[in-house]
Write a protein that holds these residues in place. Structure first.
Motif, PDB file in Angstrom:
ATOM      1  N   UNK A  43       0.837  -1.208   0.000  1.00 55.50           N
ATOM      2  CA  UNK A  43       0.000   0.000   0.000  1.00 55.50           C
ATOM      3  C   UNK A  43       0.869   1.254   0.000  1.00 55.50           C
ATOM      4  N   UNK A  44       1.899   1.263   0.840  1.00 59.06           N
ATOM      5  CA  UNK A  44       2.793   2.422   0.915  1.00 59.06           C
ATOM      6  C   UNK A  44       3.487   2.634  -0.420  1.00 59.06           C
ATOM      7  N   UNK A  45       3.947   1.564  -1.056  1.00 62.62           N
ATOM      8  CA  UNK A  45       4.581   1.702  -2.375  1.00 62.62           C
ATOM      9  C   UNK A  45       3.600   2.273  -3.393  1.00 62.62           C
ATOM     10  N   UNK A  46       2.355   1.828  -3.333  1.00 57.66           N
ATOM     11  CA  UNK A  46       1.320   2.379  -4.222  1.00 57.66           C
ATOM     12  C   UNK A  46       1.168   3.881  -3.994  1.00 57.66           C
ATOM     13  N   UNK A  47       1.131   4.269  -2.725  1.00 61.38           N
ATOM     14  CA  UNK A  47       0.995   5.689  -2.394  1.00 61.38           C
ATOM     15  C   UNK A  47       2.206   6.492  -2.881  1.00 61.38           C
ATOM     16  N   UNK A  48       3.383   5.949  -2.727  1.00 59.82           N
ATOM     17  CA  UNK A  48       4.587   6.643  -3.186  1.00 59.82           C
ATOM     18  C   UNK A  48       4.524   6.842  -4.696  1.00 59.82           C
ATOM     19  N   UNK A  49       4.123   5.799  -5.416  1.00 65.25           N
ATOM     20  CA  UNK A  49       3.992   5.896  -6.879  1.00 65.25           C
ATOM     21  C   UNK A  49       2.947   6.932  -7.276  1.00 65.25           C
ATOM     22  N   UNK A  50       1.835   6.981  -6.540  1.00 65.23           N
ATOM     23  CA  UNK A  50       0.745   7.906  -6.868  1.00 65.23           C
ATOM     24  C   UNK A  50       0.910   9.273  -6.207  1.00 65.23           C
ATOM     25  N   UNK A  51       1.966   9.400  -5.366  1.00 63.91           N
ATOM     26  CA  UNK A  51       2.199  10.638  -4.613  1.00 63.91           C
ATOM     27  C   UNK A  51       0.962  11.033  -3.807  1.00 63.91           C
ATOM     28  N   UNK A  52       0.492  10.083  -3.007  1.00 66.78           N
ATOM     29  CA  UNK A  52      -0.688  10.329  -2.176  1.00 66.78           C
ATOM     30  C   UNK A  52      -0.490   9.679  -0.811  1.00 66.78           C
ATOM     31  N   UNK A  53      -1.442   9.892   0.062  1.00 68.42           N
ATOM     32  CA  UNK A  53      -1.428   9.314   1.402  1.00 68.42           C
ATOM     33  C   UNK A  53      -2.320   8.072   1.443  1.00 68.42           C
ATOM     34  N   UNK A  54      -2.161   7.271   2.476  1.00 74.17           N
ATOM     35  CA  UNK A  54      -3.009   6.087   2.633  1.00 74.17           C
ATOM     36  C   UNK A  54      -4.485   6.453   2.650  1.00 74.17           C
ATOM     37  N   UNK A  55      -4.807   7.578   3.239  1.00 77.27           N
ATOM     38  CA  UNK A  55      -6.196   8.047   3.315  1.00 77.27           C
ATOM     39  C   UNK A  55      -6.794   8.319   1.931  1.00 77.27           C
ATOM     40  N   UNK A  56      -5.925   8.592   0.961  1.00 75.20           N
ATOM     41  CA  UNK A  56      -6.384   8.979  -0.375  1.00 75.20           C
ATOM     42  C   UNK A  56      -6.691   7.795  -1.285  1.00 75.20           C
ATOM     43  N   UNK A  57      -6.248   6.605  -0.913  1.00 75.07           N
ATOM     44  CA  UNK A  57      -6.532   5.431  -1.731  1.00 75.07           C
ATOM     45  C   UNK A  57      -8.008   5.087  -1.654  1.00 75.07           C
ATOM     46  N   UNK A  58      -8.536   4.590  -2.744  1.00 77.15           N
ATOM     47  CA  UNK A  58      -9.938   4.167  -2.746  1.00 77.15           C
ATOM     48  C   UNK A  58     -10.054   2.790  -2.099  1.00 77.15           C
ATOM     49  N   UNK A  59     -11.251   2.428  -1.715  1.00 77.90           N
ATOM     50  CA  UNK A  59     -11.477   1.109  -1.146  1.00 77.90           C
ATOM     51  C   UNK A  59     -11.127   0.030  -2.176  1.00 77.90           C
ATOM     52  N   UNK A  60     -11.412   0.282  -3.450  1.00 79.01           N
ATOM     53  CA  UNK A  60     -11.047  -0.679  -4.504  1.00 79.01           C
ATOM     54  C   UNK A  60      -9.542  -0.891  -4.554  1.00 79.01           C
ATOM     55  N   UNK A  61      -8.771   0.183  -4.352  1.00 81.34           N
ATOM     56  CA  UNK A  61      -7.316   0.055  -4.350  1.00 81.34           C
ATOM     57  C   UNK A  61      -6.846  -0.764  -3.143  1.00 81.34           C
ATOM     58  N   UNK A  62      -7.466  -0.541  -2.003  1.00 78.08           N
ATOM     59  CA  UNK A  62      -7.147  -1.343  -0.823  1.00 78.08           C
ATOM     60  C   UNK A  62      -7.471  -2.811  -1.086  1.00 78.08           C
ATOM     61  N   UNK A  63      -8.666  -3.063  -1.595  1.00 81.69           N
ATOM     62  CA  UNK A  63      -9.112  -4.437  -1.784  1.00 81.69           C
ATOM     63  C   UNK A  63      -8.366  -5.143  -2.909  1.00 81.69           C
TER      64      UNK A  63
END
Length: 114
Positions: A43-63
Motif C-alpha cells: 500500500x505504501x509503495x502504491x501511495x509513493x507511486x501515486x504521490x498520495x497518502x493512505x487516506x487517499x486510496x480508494x477502497x477498490x485500491x485497498x481491496x
C-alpha cells in the motif's frame, strides 16, 4: 509560535504515520502480522507511486491488495484516531501530552522559571 495545522496534517499523512494502524487493522481482522506488514508495504509503495497518502486510496485500491479491507479502514487510519490511541507517556495522544505538559509545567514552576 504559530502552528500551520494543514501543513502538519499533510506532512503526517505523507509520512505514513498511520501505516502501523493499517497493519493493526489487518491483524485485528485475522491476518498474521508478517502478512499484514507486507500488505501495508505494498500500500505504501502504491501511495509513493501515486504521490498520495493512505487516506487517499480508494477502497477498490485497498481491496486489490487485500480483500480483508472494508470501509471501516478509513476510521482505523484516520490520524485523529491513530493519535488518540497512543496514550503512554511520550506518545502523541491528547491525554499523554497533557500529562507531559503538566510534568514540565511543575518542573518549571519548581525552578522558578514560570
Amino acid at each position: 509560535m504559530k502552528f500551520q495545522i494543514s501543513v502538519m496534517e499533510r506532512s503526517a499523512k505523507r509520512g505514513f504515520t498511520n501505516a502501523t494502524d493499517a497493519a493493526d487493522y489487518l491483524v485485528n481482522h485475522g491476518v498474521p502480522f508478517r502478512d499484514a506488514h507486507g500488505i501495508v508495504g505494498r500500500l505504501v509503495l502504491t501511495c509513493i507511486e501515486k504521490e498520495c497518502a493512505l487516506d487517499d486510496l480508494t477502497l477498490d485500491e485497498y481491496q486489490a491488495i487485500s480483500p480483508v479491507f472494508k470501509e471501516d479502514i478509513y476510521e482505523a487510519i484516520c490520524l485523529k484516531t491513530c493519535v488518540e490511541k497512543r496514550v503512554t507517556i511520550g506518545a502523541p495522544g491528547e491525554a499523554a501530552m497533557k500529562q507531559v505538559i503538566a510534568i514540565y509545567h511543575r518542573q518549571l514552576k519548581e525552578r522558578g522559571e514560570l
